[in-house]
Design a protein around this motif. Structure first.
Motif, PDB file in Angstrom:
ATOM      1  N   UNK A  71       0.887  -1.299   0.004  1.00  0.00           N
ATOM      2  CA  UNK A  71      -0.017  -0.024   0.096  1.00  0.00           C
ATOM      3  C   UNK A  71       0.926   1.245   0.213  1.00  0.00           C
ATOM      4  N   UNK A  72       0.562   2.249  -0.819  1.00  0.00           N
ATOM      5  CA  UNK A  72       1.456   3.320  -0.749  1.00  0.00           C
ATOM      6  C   UNK A  72       0.872   4.396   0.455  1.00  0.00           C
ATOM      7  N   UNK A  73      -0.302   4.579   0.628  1.00  0.00           N
ATOM      8  CA  UNK A  73      -1.141   5.199   1.558  1.00  0.00           C
ATOM      9  C   UNK A  73      -2.213   4.688   2.549  1.00  0.00           C
ATOM     10  N   UNK A  74      -2.025   5.085   3.853  1.00  0.00           N
ATOM     11  CA  UNK A  74      -3.199   4.566   4.599  1.00  0.00           C
ATOM     12  C   UNK A  74      -3.807   5.888   5.117  1.00  0.00           C
ATOM     13  N   UNK A  75      -4.822   5.780   4.572  1.00  0.00           N
ATOM     14  CA  UNK A  75      -6.025   7.106   5.020  1.00  0.00           C
ATOM     15  C   UNK A  75      -6.601   6.528   6.302  1.00  0.00           C
ATOM     16  N   UNK A  76      -6.636   7.707   7.251  1.00  0.00           N
ATOM     17  CA  UNK A  76      -6.994   7.395   8.806  1.00  0.00           C
ATOM     18  C   UNK A  76      -8.177   8.327   8.845  1.00  0.00           C
ATOM     19  N   UNK A  89       0.562   2.558  12.797  1.00  0.00           N
ATOM     20  CA  UNK A  89       0.241   1.360  12.092  1.00  0.00           C
ATOM     21  C   UNK A  89       0.931   1.692  10.392  1.00  0.00           C
ATOM     22  N   UNK A  90       0.296   2.412   9.909  1.00  0.00           N
ATOM     23  CA  UNK A  90       0.540   2.991   8.599  1.00  0.00           C
ATOM     24  C   UNK A  90       1.766   3.132   8.266  1.00  0.00           C
ATOM     25  N   UNK A  91       2.665   3.865   8.901  1.00  0.00           N
ATOM     26  CA  UNK A  91       3.911   4.102   8.866  1.00  0.00           C
ATOM     27  C   UNK A  91       4.847   2.713   8.962  1.00  0.00           C
ATOM     28  N   UNK A  92       4.546   1.838   9.887  1.00  0.00           N
ATOM     29  CA  UNK A  92       5.111   0.855   9.934  1.00  0.00           C
ATOM     30  C   UNK A  92       4.715  -0.461   9.030  1.00  0.00           C
ATOM     31  N   UNK A  93       3.621  -0.067   8.402  1.00  0.00           N
ATOM     32  CA  UNK A  93       3.265  -0.987   7.173  1.00  0.00           C
ATOM     33  C   UNK A  93       4.105  -0.278   5.947  1.00  0.00           C
ATOM     34  N   UNK A  94       5.122   0.482   6.094  1.00  0.00           N
ATOM     35  CA  UNK A  94       5.743   1.113   5.112  1.00  0.00           C
ATOM     36  C   UNK A  94       4.928   1.768   4.075  1.00  0.00           C
ATOM     37  N   UNK A  95       3.967   2.710   4.494  1.00  0.00           N
ATOM     38  CA  UNK A  95       2.972   3.383   3.731  1.00  0.00           C
ATOM     39  C   UNK A  95       3.301   4.851   4.291  1.00  0.00           C
ATOM     40  N   UNK A  96       2.883   5.837   3.712  1.00  0.00           N
ATOM     41  CA  UNK A  96       2.829   7.323   3.939  1.00  0.00           C
ATOM     42  C   UNK A  96       1.251   7.454   4.371  1.00  0.00           C
ATOM     43  N   UNK A  97       0.906   8.010   5.344  1.00  0.00           N
ATOM     44  CA  UNK A  97      -0.403   8.273   6.208  1.00  0.00           C
ATOM     45  C   UNK A  97      -1.002   9.771   5.735  1.00  0.00           C
ATOM     46  N   UNK A  98      -2.339   9.685   5.505  1.00  0.00           N
ATOM     47  CA  UNK A  98      -3.094  10.706   5.343  1.00  0.00           C
ATOM     48  C   UNK A  98      -4.156  10.506   6.132  1.00  0.00           C
ATOM     49  N   UNK A  99      -4.005  11.717   7.334  1.00  0.00           N
ATOM     50  CA  UNK A  99      -4.779  11.671   8.540  1.00  0.00           C
ATOM     51  C   UNK A  99      -5.847  12.508   8.706  1.00  0.00           C
TER      52      UNK A  99
END
Length: 311
Positions: A71-76, A89-99
């Motif tokens: 995944x490239x981005x995790x949207x929270x 979680x998102x960063x540790x899943x190797x994704x950037x995060x949009x919160x």
């Protein structure tokens, strides 16, 4: 094509994120929510995988990563008190995060997220859509063009909510942060963005449904009032109108009621272009909202917002 995971797919704000992902040419690969009332996904990404259990969601994302399709981005879009954990979680899943805002409830949690950014090399961007509103950008340009430091600002936001509100997580201060955090955080960000850092704040009113106070910013004295009680709506509103939003600067109303519909899409466009709002930018508004929860309420005086004085 960027791939996205969405946490909090059944929430109020999630459809705006789905539309934004679609608009920027992204693909929602997987979504999570403990509620399965997520039929809205079919309108945007009918092939998205969906889970109601975090463990299975986590496993699915890990399988994608190991298969080279991470995944490239995790949207929270989860409840406020879970943003911190879900960003981690998102960063540790190797994704950037949009919160969604608020990024966190307490300012000290920002430092922990910053550490994980450094450890993982990933980045968190927060939705601060008012900074992208054309009318407010024009106002900022006018403010920045002068040396004036004595602006007078009156902020009023009444958005009526039904009885469900206080029965949900939004009515729980420990989960939502209180009304000033839940509905006011983006306005506090807007005020500090426009007028500079807060040097003093006063609290006149704080209860389950409303809060009021003042902020002394670098370039303005601000009187603010926030409420989710329809009884606080001005009597002169049109029948059926349930929200009143007003920002007056030096007695002049700033009209920014229009132009809200696409600001999440604009936010995603900016993030994908590398111009997202990083975590350091949220610190001033988090400091304000966090302080409100613990401040002593003082006796009303003439400096208070007119809506607070009429109570």
């Amino acid at each position: 094509m960027k791939t996205f995971a969405l946490i909090g797919a059944a929430g109020y704000i999630a459809p705006r994120h789905m539309r934004a992902i679609k608009a920027v040419g992204g693909d929602l690969a997987v979504a999570l929510d403990p509620s399965d009332s997520v039929g809205i996904i079919d309108s945007h990404f009918p092939d998205a995988h969906f889970f109601v259990e975090f463990e299975r969601f986590d496993r699915h994302i890990d399988k994608l990563r190991r298969a080279g399709r991470g995944i490239d981005f995790v949207s929270v879009c989860s409840p406020n008190y879970l943003h911190d954990a879900h960003c981690r979680f998102g960063m540790r899943a190797n994704a950037d995060v949009i919160c969604e805002k608020p990024l966190v409830l307490n300012p000290w949690n920002i430092d922990g997220l910053s550490d994980i950014e450094q450890e993982t090399g990933r980045r968190i961007s927060t939705i601060l859509q008012l900074r992208l509103h054309p009318a407010l950008q024009a106002l900022k340009a006018r403010i920045d063009a002068t040396d004036r430091t004595d602006h007078e600002v009156v902020l009023t936001y009444v958005t009526s909510r039904g009885k469900w509100y206080n029965s949900s997580w939004k009515g729980d201060t420990g989960k939502a942060g209180g009304v000033a955090t839940n509905i006011g955080i983006h306005f506090f960000d807007m005020l500090t963005w426009l007028f500079g850092p807060v040097t003093k704040q006063t609290l006149y009113l704080r209860d389950r449904d409303r809060a009021a106070g003042t902020l002394q910013c670098g370039k303005a004295e601000v009187r603010w009032f926030l409420s989710v009680d329809r009884a606080d709506l001005p009597a002169e509103l049109k029948a059926g109108q349930t929200t009143f939003r007003s920002v007056a600067v030096d007695g002049e109303e700033v009209e920014f009621s229009e132009g809200f519909t696409d600001l999440h899409t604009r936010s995603y466009e900016e993030i994908l272009a590398g111009r997202g709002f990083g975590i350091d930018l949220v610190r001033p508004s988090i400091n304000i909202a966090s302080a409100i929860r613990d401040m002593t309420v003082v006796t009303l005086d003439k400096s208070a917002h007119p809506f607070a004085l009429r109570r």
